[in-house]
Design a protein around this motif. Structure first.
Motif, PDB file in Angstrom:
ATOM      1  N   THR A  96      -6.618  -1.970   5.783  1.00 47.10           N
ATOM      2  CA  THR A  96      -5.733  -1.435   4.752  1.00 47.10           C
ATOM      3  C   THR A  96      -6.504  -0.595   3.738  1.00 47.10           C
ATOM      4  O   THR A  96      -5.986   0.401   3.252  1.00 47.10           O
ATOM      5  CB  THR A  96      -4.973  -2.554   4.023  1.00 47.10           C
ATOM      6  OG1 THR A  96      -5.896  -3.504   3.500  1.00 47.10           O
ATOM      7  CG2 THR A  96      -3.988  -3.229   4.940  1.00 47.10           C
ATOM      8  N   GLU A  97      -7.738  -0.976   3.436  1.00 48.57           N
ATOM      9  CA  GLU A  97      -8.549  -0.173   2.521  1.00 48.57           C
ATOM     10  C   GLU A  97      -8.849   1.202   3.105  1.00 48.57           C
ATOM     11  O   GLU A  97      -8.815   2.214   2.398  1.00 48.57           O
ATOM     12  CB  GLU A  97      -9.844  -0.900   2.181  1.00 48.57           C
ATOM     13  CG  GLU A  97      -9.638  -2.098   1.284  1.00 48.57           C
ATOM     14  CD  GLU A  97     -10.893  -2.929   1.094  1.00 48.57           C
ATOM     15  OE1 GLU A  97     -11.951  -2.579   1.670  1.00 48.57           O
ATOM     16  OE2 GLU A  97     -10.812  -3.936   0.383  1.00 48.57           O
ATOM     17  N   LYS A 144      -5.596   3.194   3.069  1.00 50.35           N
ATOM     18  CA  LYS A 144      -5.260   3.512   1.681  1.00 50.35           C
ATOM     19  C   LYS A 144      -6.098   4.676   1.174  1.00 50.35           C
ATOM     20  O   LYS A 144      -5.603   5.570   0.491  1.00 50.35           O
ATOM     21  CB  LYS A 144      -5.478   2.284   0.803  1.00 50.35           C
ATOM     22  CG  LYS A 144      -5.017   2.438  -0.610  1.00 50.35           C
ATOM     23  CD  LYS A 144      -5.178   1.125  -1.348  1.00 50.35           C
ATOM     24  CE  LYS A 144      -4.617   1.212  -2.741  1.00 50.35           C
ATOM     25  NZ  LYS A 144      -4.719  -0.072  -3.446  1.00 50.35           N
ATOM     26  N   MET A 173       0.814  -1.200   0.000  1.00 58.38           N
ATOM     27  CA  MET A 173       0.000   0.000   0.000  1.00 58.38           C
ATOM     28  C   MET A 173       0.858   1.265   0.000  1.00 58.38           C
ATOM     29  O   MET A 173       0.509   2.260  -0.627  1.00 58.38           O
ATOM     30  CB  MET A 173      -0.922  -0.007   1.218  1.00 58.38           C
ATOM     31  CG  MET A 173      -1.762   1.213   1.375  1.00 58.38           C
ATOM     32  SD  MET A 173      -2.773   1.150   2.834  1.00 58.38           S
ATOM     33  CE  MET A 173      -1.572   0.998   4.129  1.00 58.38           C
ATOM     34  N   THR A 174       1.982   1.245   0.682  1.00 58.80           N
ATOM     35  CA  THR A 174       2.788   2.454   0.851  1.00 58.80           C
ATOM     36  C   THR A 174       4.041   2.474  -0.020  1.00 58.80           C
ATOM     37  O   THR A 174       4.908   3.310   0.199  1.00 58.80           O
ATOM     38  CB  THR A 174       3.204   2.605   2.322  1.00 58.80           C
ATOM     39  OG1 THR A 174       3.943   1.455   2.697  1.00 58.80           O
ATOM     40  CG2 THR A 174       2.008   2.799   3.211  1.00 58.80           C
TER      41      THR A 174
END
Length: 112
Positions: free
Chosen positions: A88-89, A92, A27-28
């Motif tokens: 995480t969604e 994000k 994600m990052t």
């Protein structure tokens, strides 16, 4: 980037830890500014009086720190892997909004 994973009333298995690290680093990977992340997984042992079962008893929290900014997200549910995905969604979404905001302000800074 440093990722800290803690468990509260829950032991962190290598599979859960690998899942968290994989999702958060993926994600990052486009953000170089991320300083650190903290992920806290916990299990609430509270029982619902009507159904005599625990409902939404897993809790996942994440804090992502960038220079001058801190993002927080929390998710609850029954399945830990689904929670990690939901968490995480949420993070994000916040990071994309922040990145979009940063890109909108850059032309203004260059003009002045």
């Amino acid at each position: 980037m440093q990722i800290t994973i803690r468990g509260h009333h829950l032991s962190i298995t290598p599979a859960i830890e690998a899942n968290i690290r994989c999702k958060f680093t993926e994600m990052t990977k486009h953000l170089d500014q991320v300083n650190s992340m903290q992920v806290k997984l916990s299990k609430d042992h509270q029982v619902d009086k009507r159904s005599k079962k625990g409902s939404a008893n897993h809790i996942a929290e994440a804090i992502v720190r960038l220079p001058g900014v801190e993002f927080f997200a929390q998710a609850t549910g029954d399945d830990m892997y689904a929670l990690i995905k939901k968490l995480t969604e949420k993070i994000k979404k916040q990071l994309l909004r922040y990145r979009k905001m940063q890109m909108n302000f850059q032309p203004m800074l260059l003009e002045a």
